[in-house]
Motif scaffolding. Structure first.
Motif, short mmCIF file in Angstrom:
data_model
loop_
_atom_site.label_atom_id
_atom_site.label_comp_id
_atom_site.label_asym_id
_atom_site.label_seq_id
_atom_site.Cartn_x
_atom_site.Cartn_y
_atom_site.Cartn_z
N VAL A 76 8.84 -8.26 6.86
CA VAL A 76 8.10 -7.20 6.17
C VAL A 76 8.22 -7.36 4.66
O VAL A 76 7.24 -7.20 3.92
N MET A 77 9.41 -7.70 4.18
CA MET A 77 9.60 -7.91 2.74
C MET A 77 8.67 -9.01 2.24
O MET A 77 8.01 -8.85 1.19
N ALA A 78 8.60 -10.11 2.95
CA ALA A 78 7.75 -11.23 2.53
C ALA A 78 6.27 -10.84 2.54
O ALA A 78 5.52 -11.18 1.61
N VAL A 79 5.85 -10.14 3.59
CA VAL A 79 4.44 -9.72 3.68
C VAL A 79 4.08 -8.76 2.55
O VAL A 79 3.01 -8.88 1.92
N VAL A 80 4.97 -7.82 2.27
CA VAL A 80 4.71 -6.84 1.20
C VAL A 80 4.61 -7.54 -0.15
O VAL A 80 3.73 -7.23 -0.97
N LEU A 81 5.51 -8.50 -0.40
CA LEU A 81 5.45 -9.23 -1.67
C LEU A 81 4.13 -9.99 -1.81
O LEU A 81 3.50 -9.98 -2.87
N ALA A 82 3.69 -10.62 -0.73
CA ALA A 82 2.45 -11.40 -0.78
C ALA A 82 1.22 -10.51 -0.92
O ALA A 82 0.24 -10.88 -1.58
N ALA A 83 1.30 -9.31 -0.32
CA ALA A 83 0.12 -8.43 -0.30
C ALA A 83 0.06 -7.46 -1.48
O ALA A 83 -0.88 -6.69 -1.59
N ALA A 84 1.07 -7.50 -2.35
CA ALA A 84 1.15 -6.52 -3.44
C ALA A 84 -0.13 -6.44 -4.28
O ALA A 84 -0.64 -5.34 -4.55
N LEU A 86 -3.24 -7.17 -3.49
CA LEU A 86 -4.33 -6.61 -2.69
C LEU A 86 -4.15 -5.09 -2.51
O LEU A 86 -5.12 -4.33 -2.61
N LEU A 87 -2.92 -4.67 -2.24
CA LEU A 87 -2.66 -3.25 -2.04
C LEU A 87 -2.87 -2.47 -3.33
O LEU A 87 -3.40 -1.35 -3.30
N ALA A 88 -2.50 -3.06 -4.45
CA ALA A 88 -2.73 -2.39 -5.74
C ALA A 88 -4.22 -2.24 -5.99
O ALA A 88 -4.67 -1.21 -6.54
N GLY A 89 -5.00 -3.24 -5.59
CA GLY A 89 -6.45 -3.14 -5.74
C GLY A 89 -7.03 -2.05 -4.87
O GLY A 89 -7.93 -1.30 -5.29
N PHE A 90 -6.51 -1.92 -3.66
CA PHE A 90 -6.97 -0.86 -2.76
C PHE A 90 -6.69 0.52 -3.35
O PHE A 90 -7.52 1.42 -3.28
N LEU A 91 -5.51 0.67 -3.94
CA LEU A 91 -5.14 1.95 -4.53
C LEU A 91 -5.81 2.20 -5.87
O LEU A 91 -5.75 3.31 -6.40
N ASN A 92 -6.42 1.16 -6.43
CA ASN A 92 -7.08 1.27 -7.73
C ASN A 92 -6.09 1.75 -8.81
O ASN A 92 -6.42 2.59 -9.64
N GLN A 95 -0.46 -0.23 -11.98
CA GLN A 95 1.01 -0.22 -11.93
C GLN A 95 1.56 -0.43 -10.51
O GLN A 95 2.75 -0.73 -10.35
N ALA A 96 0.70 -0.27 -9.52
CA ALA A 96 1.18 -0.27 -8.14
C ALA A 96 1.77 -1.62 -7.72
O ALA A 96 2.73 -1.67 -6.95
N ALA A 97 1.20 -2.73 -8.23
CA ALA A 97 1.67 -4.05 -7.80
C ALA A 97 3.15 -4.26 -8.11
O ALA A 97 3.92 -4.71 -7.26
N GLY A 98 3.55 -3.92 -9.32
CA GLY A 98 4.95 -4.08 -9.71
C GLY A 98 5.88 -3.20 -8.90
O GLY A 98 6.99 -3.61 -8.52
N ILE A 99 5.44 -1.99 -8.62
CA ILE A 99 6.25 -1.06 -7.84
C ILE A 99 6.41 -1.57 -6.41
O ILE A 99 7.51 -1.51 -5.83
N ILE A 100 5.34 -2.07 -5.85
CA ILE A 100 5.39 -2.61 -4.48
C ILE A 100 6.37 -3.78 -4.40
O ILE A 100 7.20 -3.86 -3.48
#
Length: 470
Positions: A76-84, A86-92, A95-100
């Motif tokens: 899960v840690m690896a997946v979250v790091l790789a998807a950071a 994309l998830l930040a883009g979804f949330l628009n 700052q979200a990428a760094g927090i993730i």
């Protein structure tokens, strides 16, 4: 006492952090947690609950479960790091990428901790579990405040999560005094996985249904409004969750041991349900009747608009806890699959309603959530009866009794406040409203069924205390 200290630390965290971080900081962090928090469920896959309810758990099986949880945490840690990104883009939210990315290691740390925590609960070592949780919460709060005062914003909350996760791992491992061995082929885990996957599926459904609103609100109304909502949610659910969590852990452990004796099963479940119901009704009722002054005192004048959120969240929280026993009974009977089917239907309906409601306002989302929770309340007992054959009449009437008592006391408090007025001073207003509500709740003890519930709860607590001392 330790549980009270833990609750005070968590409440203090809400109060203090509201004064050193902005609504936007909380909003960004809340949006991220709502989006990636499902990973905390994935790293466990219900194996903690499987270990707790198992009649027997060998050292080899426990080690194997530890490796599974740890491996999943790493994945899960690896997946979250790789998807950071994309998830930040979804949330628009930039700052979200760094927090993730900052939160990613907590998945591994929590995965490594899962079986240690399960061992403490399985062995009924609740004092030891609190000895882990209390210092971890305090250390996390101190680190977060220092970071916030140095202008780190939402990163302060990331550091808090990392400190709590690391402290919990070290402390729980030290208290359990066992080190996992290498994988034991002769210690099968198939039964644990079967049970755990059912719990996992149910947890995923529950998480998505209860957090999709935060993600959608963040996308629709922005980080600041989301921050107001997440603070209101934490202000209510911090004390409620702290109070209810020990009941849930104890219930699964105790009920699993008497699952073949229907009379004792219902008796124990009823006592546990009523204890948690009256406490949550009282705590939630305080937030409902005194939301305005509580927000002003706890969070400050900058957060005044969260008062209406607090009131609606408290209503939904109380309604959600009234049928608490149904989940305990499903799991104690080894039937998490049955409740998963029920929760899936409810989650689909809830998600559809929230998607519609978010087009109007945050208040519409909270109102829809509370209304659906009220409708689902009696249906959970119907499904329990149909799926397991367990008689639910006493449990349904018991939860209704607690809910109706709370409703009457809350209504009378509002009427009395309207008739006599409340002080303009927030502290005096809060004290008056809580006092009136408390007196009314105490007066319900003249009602024989409620008095019997209280007496049964006191007897149970005294018996547990004697057992712990013995």
């Amino acid at each position: 006492m330790a549980q009270a200290v833990k609750a005070l630390i968590q409440i203090a965290s809400v109060v203090i952090l509201a004064r050193v971080l902005s609504p936007e900081d909380f909003g960004v962090y809340g949006m991220v947690i709502a989006t990636i928090g499902v990973g905390f469920i994935i790293k466990d896959v219900g194996l903690g609950s499987a270990a707790i309810q198992a009649t027997e758990l060998s050292a080899g099986a426990r080690s194997n479960l530890w490796w599974i949880n740890t491996g999943l945490g790493a994945v899960v840690m690896a997946v979250v790091l790789a998807a950071a990104p994309l998830l930040a883009g979804f949330l628009n939210e930039p700052q979200a990428a760094g927090i993730i990315m900052g939160l990613a290691p907590t998945f591994l740390l929590n995965g490594m901790t899962a079986q240690y925590s399960a061992s403490l609960v399985r062995d009924l070592r609740y004092g030891a579990q609190l000895a882990v949780d209390v210092p971890a919460s305090l250390a996390g709060l101190v680190v977060c405040v220092v970071a916030a005062l140095n202008g780190l914003g939402p990163v302060s909350l990331v550091l808090q999560a990392l400190v709590v996760a690391l402290w919990s791992l070290i402390a729980s491992a030290w208290l359990c005094r066992w080190v996992p061995t290498w994988w034991q082929r002769d210690s099968g885990v198939r039964n644990y996985l079967r049970f755990g996957l059912s719990v996992f599926g149910n947890s995923i459904i529950f998480y998505v249904a209860n957090n999709i609103s935060t993600s959608l609100i963040g996308r629709s109304f922005g980080a600041t409004e989301t921050g107001y909502l997440t603070r209101a949610n934490q202000l209510v659910n911090t004390p409620v969750g702290t109070i209810s969590a020990p009941f849930a852990s104890l219930a699964l452990s105790v009920l699993s041991k008497v699952k073949s004796d229907t009379n004792r099963l219902i008796s124990y479940a009823l006592v546990g349900q009523q204890m948690i119901a009256y406490v949550v009704v009282f705590v939630g009722g305080i937030f409902i009747v005194a939301a305005g002054p509580i927000v002003g005192i706890a969070l400050g004048s900058d957060w005044s608009q969260t008062a209406v959120y607090v009131r609606l969240i408290a209503v939904g929280s109380v309604l959600g806890f009234l049928p608490a026993s149904h989940g305990w009974l499903f799991n104690s009977q080894g039937r998490p699959d049955a409740i998963m089917k029920f929760n899936l239907v409810v989650a689909i309906v809830r998600t559809i309603l929230i998607i519609v409601a978010v087009q109007f306002s945050i208040l519409a989302v909270l109102t829809v959530n509370a209304a659906l929770t009220a409708i689902v309340w009696p249906l959970t007992f119907w499904w329990l009866r149909r799926s397991t054959g367990i008689p639910v009449g006493k449990l349904l009437w018991g939860s209704a009794r607690a809910g109706l008592a709370g409703l009457v006391c809350i209504t009378l408090t509002f009427i009395i406040a309207e008739l006599i007025g409340v002080p303009t001073n927030q502290f005096a207003s809060m004290l008056m409203l809580i006092a009136v509500f408390g007196v009314l709740c105490g007066a319900t003890l003249v009602i024989p069924p409620i008095r019997r519930d209280a007496q049964a709860g006191v007897r149970f607590i005294l018996q547990r205390k004697q057992r712990d001392q013995g």
